[in-house]
Scaffold this active site. Structure first.
Site, PDB file in Angstrom:
ATOM      1  N   GLU A 228       0.790  -1.231   0.000  1.00  0.00           N
ATOM      2  CA  GLU A 228       0.000   0.000   0.000  1.00  0.00           C
ATOM      3  C   GLU A 228       0.815   1.270   0.000  1.00  0.00           C
ATOM      4  O   GLU A 228       0.418   2.264   0.637  1.00  0.00           O
ATOM      5  CB  GLU A 228      -0.938  -0.013   1.214  1.00  0.00           C
ATOM      6  CG  GLU A 228      -0.240  -0.026   2.571  1.00  0.00           C
ATOM      7  CD  GLU A 228       0.092  -1.397   3.133  1.00  0.00           C
ATOM      8  OE1 GLU A 228       0.358  -1.497   4.341  1.00  0.00           O
ATOM      9  OE2 GLU A 228       0.104  -2.373   2.353  1.00  0.00           O
ATOM     10  N   HIS A 252      -8.151  -4.042  -1.203  1.00  0.00           N
ATOM     11  CA  HIS A 252      -7.399  -4.087   0.055  1.00  0.00           C
ATOM     12  C   HIS A 252      -6.385  -2.952   0.115  1.00  0.00           C
ATOM     13  O   HIS A 252      -6.309  -2.229   1.112  1.00  0.00           O
ATOM     14  CB  HIS A 252      -6.697  -5.443   0.183  1.00  0.00           C
ATOM     15  CG  HIS A 252      -5.981  -5.630   1.487  1.00  0.00           C
ATOM     16  ND1 HIS A 252      -6.599  -6.136   2.606  1.00  0.00           N
ATOM     17  CD2 HIS A 252      -4.698  -5.365   1.852  1.00  0.00           C
ATOM     18  CE1 HIS A 252      -5.735  -6.174   3.605  1.00  0.00           C
ATOM     19  NE2 HIS A 252      -4.570  -5.714   3.178  1.00  0.00           N
ATOM     20  N   GLU A 253      -5.611  -2.789  -0.959  1.00  0.00           N
ATOM     21  CA  GLU A 253      -4.573  -1.750  -0.946  1.00  0.00           C
ATOM     22  C   GLU A 253      -5.185  -0.346  -0.945  1.00  0.00           C
ATOM     23  O   GLU A 253      -4.660   0.569  -0.308  1.00  0.00           O
ATOM     24  CB  GLU A 253      -3.619  -1.928  -2.134  1.00  0.00           C
ATOM     25  CG  GLU A 253      -2.977  -3.314  -2.254  1.00  0.00           C
ATOM     26  CD  GLU A 253      -2.375  -3.841  -0.960  1.00  0.00           C
ATOM     27  OE1 GLU A 253      -1.964  -3.032  -0.096  1.00  0.00           O
ATOM     28  OE2 GLU A 253      -2.322  -5.067  -0.791  1.00  0.00           O
ATOM     29  N   HIS A 256      -6.146   0.490   2.582  1.00  0.00           N
ATOM     30  CA  HIS A 256      -5.006   0.867   3.420  1.00  0.00           C
ATOM     31  C   HIS A 256      -4.743   2.375   3.388  1.00  0.00           C
ATOM     32  O   HIS A 256      -4.080   2.905   4.289  1.00  0.00           O
ATOM     33  CB  HIS A 256      -3.748   0.137   2.954  1.00  0.00           C
ATOM     34  CG  HIS A 256      -3.455  -1.114   3.710  1.00  0.00           C
ATOM     35  ND1 HIS A 256      -3.388  -1.161   5.088  1.00  0.00           N
ATOM     36  CD2 HIS A 256      -3.188  -2.378   3.285  1.00  0.00           C
ATOM     37  CE1 HIS A 256      -3.095  -2.398   5.474  1.00  0.00           C
ATOM     38  NE2 HIS A 256      -2.974  -3.159   4.410  1.00  0.00           N
ATOM     39  N   GLU A 275      -4.372  -4.225   9.546  1.00  0.00           N
ATOM     40  CA  GLU A 275      -4.841  -5.254   8.613  1.00  0.00           C
ATOM     41  C   GLU A 275      -6.291  -5.671   8.823  1.00  0.00           C
ATOM     42  O   GLU A 275      -7.025  -5.881   7.861  1.00  0.00           O
ATOM     43  CB  GLU A 275      -3.917  -6.475   8.682  1.00  0.00           C
ATOM     44  CG  GLU A 275      -2.463  -6.183   8.337  1.00  0.00           C
ATOM     45  CD  GLU A 275      -2.272  -5.617   6.928  1.00  0.00           C
ATOM     46  OE1 GLU A 275      -3.215  -5.636   6.115  1.00  0.00           O
ATOM     47  OE2 GLU A 275      -1.155  -5.142   6.642  1.00  0.00           O
ATOM     48  N   ASP A 332       9.384 -10.441  10.245  1.00  0.00           N
ATOM     49  CA  ASP A 332       9.185 -11.268   9.051  1.00  0.00           C
ATOM     50  C   ASP A 332       8.766 -12.682   9.433  1.00  0.00           C
ATOM     51  O   ASP A 332       7.928 -13.301   8.772  1.00  0.00           O
ATOM     52  CB  ASP A 332      10.459 -11.315   8.205  1.00  0.00           C
ATOM     53  CG  ASP A 332      10.764  -9.983   7.550  1.00  0.00           C
ATOM     54  OD1 ASP A 332       9.809  -9.277   7.176  1.00  0.00           O
ATOM     55  OD2 ASP A 332      11.953  -9.635   7.430  1.00  0.00           O
ATOM     56  N   TYR A 340      -4.896 -10.212   9.865  1.00  0.00           N
ATOM     57  CA  TYR A 340      -5.887  -9.912   8.830  1.00  0.00           C
ATOM     58  C   TYR A 340      -7.244 -10.528   9.194  1.00  0.00           C
ATOM     59  O   TYR A 340      -8.262  -9.830   9.273  1.00  0.00           O
ATOM     60  CB  TYR A 340      -5.455 -10.481   7.483  1.00  0.00           C
ATOM     61  CG  TYR A 340      -4.205  -9.899   6.881  1.00  0.00           C
ATOM     62  CD1 TYR A 340      -4.266  -9.051   5.776  1.00  0.00           C
ATOM     63  CD2 TYR A 340      -2.941 -10.224   7.377  1.00  0.00           C
ATOM     64  CE1 TYR A 340      -3.113  -8.535   5.197  1.00  0.00           C
ATOM     65  CE2 TYR A 340      -1.786  -9.712   6.815  1.00  0.00           C
ATOM     66  CZ  TYR A 340      -1.880  -8.863   5.724  1.00  0.00           C
ATOM     67  OH  TYR A 340      -0.735  -8.356   5.150  1.00  0.00           O
TER      68      TYR A 340
END
Length: 568
Positions: A228, A252-253, A256, A275, A332, A340
C-alpha cells in the site's frame, strides 16, 4: 561556569556504510552501536550545540547501502520482461527501511519527505510520493533527475522506490497504471475499475487525502500480493494471470489509504489495527460494488485462511494472538494471516453486536477521522469503541476481550456467515471426500461449470482442509475438470498442493515451476513446503530452491530457507 549540552540523535540503520554526518553544515561525531541480529545497528549522532523548542536542525548523512540490503531487490535484465534493462524495487515493511535510509524505523513516527533520484535516461524512477517534475542531470547528460514530494506525514515503512523501463497508461482522473511495456496495456484493462473502487472507499471511509492513486505491476519476484505505498500501490503480476482476487487485492490496498497509511498501528504488535480494519473495509467495498452475499462468502474464505495460519504456527503459539509480543522476534518470521482474518472476525463479531454493517462502519469512519495522521494502540482503539457506543457498553462488557486479544489459537466466537454461495462448494467437496472408487464415474465437467471463479477457489480450498485424497481421485479430478490448464493462480496454487499431497509425482515439477516462476510468498512458501514434505522429493525441493534462490526477494529466500531447514 561553562556548560556544553550534548544532544544525541539516534537513528536505525542496518548494513549501511556511513561516511560523514553534518548538522546545520557543521561536521559532527557519529558512531554505530552494537549490531543486533535483525534490527541492525543504532546510528548515534552527537549534536554539539544546545537546542531550543521548535528549532530546526538539518542533519545530512553521506552513506552507502549494502548489496544485501533487504529493502532493495536489484534485478538483472534477464529477470525482467523486456530483457534489456536492469530493474530496482523496494519493499520496506516492516523494518527494512533502515537498510535503505538511516531513519526512525518505527510506525509510531511519521514524516513528510522530498527526494531527487538520478537514473539513466532510458529508465523511469517512481516513489511513494507525488511526481514533482524531472530534468536532465547537470552532472551527466546520459541521466535524468526525477523529483518527488510526499506532503502527507507517513511512517518509514511506506517509503518506496522503483526504477525500470516503465510505461504508464491513464486509468482514471487520479490514477495511472505503470509496468514494463510488455504488460502495461493488459494491466490498464484489468485495473479499469480503480476509480469506482476509490469513490466507493471514500463513501465509506471519508476523503482520499493522498492526491494521486497509481498502480505499479512489478516483476514476478515481488514477494507480496500488493503493498500500500502511498500514491503508488505495488501489485504482484500474478493478478494478471486470471486471478479472481485481483479486485480483492486492489480493494485491500486502496483501503489501506485510510487504515494503515492515514491511521497507523503504533507498533507492529498492534498490526491487526492496520490489517483487520483494512480487510473489513475491503469487504465493505465488495458489499457495495457486488453484494452482501459476496462479503459473507469472502468472510468464510478468510476464516479458512485463519485456520491454516493457526495450524501452521500451532494453536498454542503466542504469535497467533491478535495482540502479539514481538520482543526479540523478527517481524518477518511473525507474519501471517492472523492479524488480517482474526482482526476481521473480531470486527465482524462487533458489527453483529452493535447493530449491523451500516452502524459499525459509522464507528470505523469516526475512528479514522479521530486518529487520522497519527498512530494508535489497541487500548486507544478499544477506549474509543466504548466511547462511540456509550449506550451499548453493557453489550461490549460481555465480549471476551482477553480471548480475542491475548489468547492464542482460533477466536472464542466463530462468526455465522451466510453460506448461500458456499453450499455448492461444500457439497462438491464432500462428494469427492466420501467417494469410493466405484463412484468416480459420477463426476463430470458440469460439476465445476456451474461454479463461478470465487466458488472454484473455495472448492479447492475446502479440499485442502480434508485428509489428502487418494491418488486415483486426484487423477480423476484432473481428467474431468482439467485443472492443470486453469490459469487462475489462486486455483492453480491450491490444486497443485492437492496433487502433491496425494503423491502424484507428475505434479512435483509443476509445483516447483510455480514456486520459482513467481516469488509471491503466499504461493512460493507453501508450494516448496508441500514438495519438501513429500519425502521422496525433499532433496529436489532443496536443490530447486538453491538454484533459484538468487532470483527470489531476500525476505522470501530467508523464509523458504527456514521452511526447508537450510541455513541452520
Amino acid at each position: 561556569c561553562f556548560y556544553i549540552v550534548i544532544i544525541a540523535l539516534t537513528l536505525d540503520s542496518k548494513d549501511l556504510k556511513i561516511f560523514k554526518v553534518s548538522a546545520n553544515g557543521q561536521v559532527v561525531q557519529f558512531a554505530l552501536g552494537t549490531k543486533h541480529k535483525f534490527k541492525g545497528s543504532p546510528l548515534e549522532i552527537t549534536l554539539p550545540f544546545e537546542l531550543s523548542r521548535g528549532q530546526h536542525v538539518i542533519v545530512e548523512i553521506e552513506y552507502e547501502t549494502s548489496p544485501s540490503a533487504t529493502a532493495l531487490q536489484w534485478l538483472t535484465p534477464k529477470q525482467t520482461a523486456g530483457k534489456k534493462h536492469p530493474y530496482l524495487f523496494s519493499q520496506c515493511q516492516a523494518i527494512h527501511c533502515r537498510t535503505m535510509v538511516p531513519c526512525q524505523d518505527t510506525p509510531s513516527v511519521k514524516h513528510t519527505y522530498y527526494a531527487q533520484v538520478s537514473v539513466p535516461r532510458d529508465l523511469v524512477a517512481l516513489m511513494s510520493a507525488l511526481h514533482d517534475g524531472q530534468e536532465p542531470d547537470p552532472s551527466d547528460s546520459n541521466r535524468v533527475i526525477y523529483r518527488f514530494r510526499q506532503p502527507v506525514p507517513m511512517p518509514s515503512y511506506l517509503i518506496a522506490i522503483v526504477v525500470g523501463a516503465l510505461e504508464s497508461r491513464e486509468i482514471g482522473p487520479r490514477s495511472r497504471v505503470w509496468s514494463e511495456k510488455e504488460y502495461v496495456d493488459e494491466a490498464a484493462f484489468e485495473f479499469s475499475e480503480t476509480e469506482t473502487m476509490l469513490k466507493t472507499a471514500e463513501s465509506l471511509a471519508g476523503p482520499y487525502v493522498w492526491g494521486q492513486y497509481d498502480l505499479l505491476v512489478l516483476p514476478p519476484s515481488f514477494p507480496c500480493g500488493g503493498m500500500e505505498n502511498p500514491c503508488l500501490t505495488f501489485v504482484t503480476p500474478t493478478v494478471l494471470a486470471g486471478d479472481r482476487s485481483l479486485a480483492g487485492v486492489i480493494a485491500h490496498e486502496i483501503s489501506h489509504s485510510w487504515t494503515g497509511n492515514l491511521v497507523t498501528n503504533r507498533t507492529w504488535e498492534h498490526s491487526w489495527l492496520n490489517e483487520g480494519h483494512t480487510v473489513y473495509i475491503e469487504r465493505m467495498i465488495a458489499r457495495s460494488m457486488e453484494s452482501e452475499q459476496l462479503r459473507q462468502f469472502e468472510g468464510i474464505g478468510g476464516w479458512k485462511e485463519l485456520q491454516e495460519s493457526v495450524k501452521e504456527f500451532g494453536p498454542n503459539n503466542v504469535l497467533t494472538n491478535l495482540v502479539t509480543n514481538l520482543h526479540e522476534v523478527d517481524t518477518d518470521e511473525a507474519f501471517s494471516f492472523v492479524p488480517y482474518e482474526k482482526g476481521f472476525a473480531l470486527l465482524y463479531h462487533l458489527e453483529e453486536l452493535m447493530g449491523g454493517p451500516e452502524v459499525f462502519m459509522g464507528f470505523v469512519k469516526s475512528y479514522i477521522q479521530l486518529f487520522a495522521y497519527g498512530s494508535v494502540t489497541t487500548e486507544e482503539w478499544k477506549n474509543y469503541l466504548f466511547t462511540y457506543f456509550k449506550d451499548k457498553v453493557d453489550i461490549l462488557n460481555k465480549v471476551d476481550w482477553n480471548g480475542w486479544m491475548h489468547t492464542p489459537g482460533m477466536p472464542p466466537v466463530k462468526p455465522q456467515y451466510d453460506t448461500t454461495m458456499a453450499d455448492a462448494c461444500t457439497a462438491l467437496c464432500q462428494r469427492w471426500v466420501k467417494a469410493k472408487e466405484e463412484d468416480l464415474a459420477s463426476f463430470t465437467e458440469a460439476d465445476v461449470k456451474k461454479l463461478n471463479s470465487p466458488q472454484l477457489i473455495e472448492f479447492v480450498a475446502l479440499l485442502l482442509q480434508e485428509e489428502p485424497l487418494p491418488l486415483s481421485h486426484v487423477k480423476k479430478m484432473q481428467e474431468v475438470y482439467q485443472l492443470n490448464s486453469v490459469k487462475n493462480t489462486e486455483v492453480r496454487f491450491r490444486w497443485l498442493r492437492i496433487c502433491v499431497r496425494a503423491h502424484w509425482e507428475e505434479a512435483v515439477p509443476l509445483a516447483l515451476k510455480m514456486a520459482t516462476e513467481q516469488g509471491r510468498m503466499k504461493f512460493t512458501r507453501p508450494l516448496f513446503r508441500e514438495v519438501y514434505n513429500f519425502s521422496k522429493y525433499s532433496d529436489e525441493a532443496v536443490k530447486t530452491f538453491k538454484e533459484h534462490r538468487a532470483a527470489l526477494h531476500p525476505v522470501t529466500a530467508m523464509m523458504v530457507a527456514k521452511d526447508l531447514k537450510i541455513d541452520g
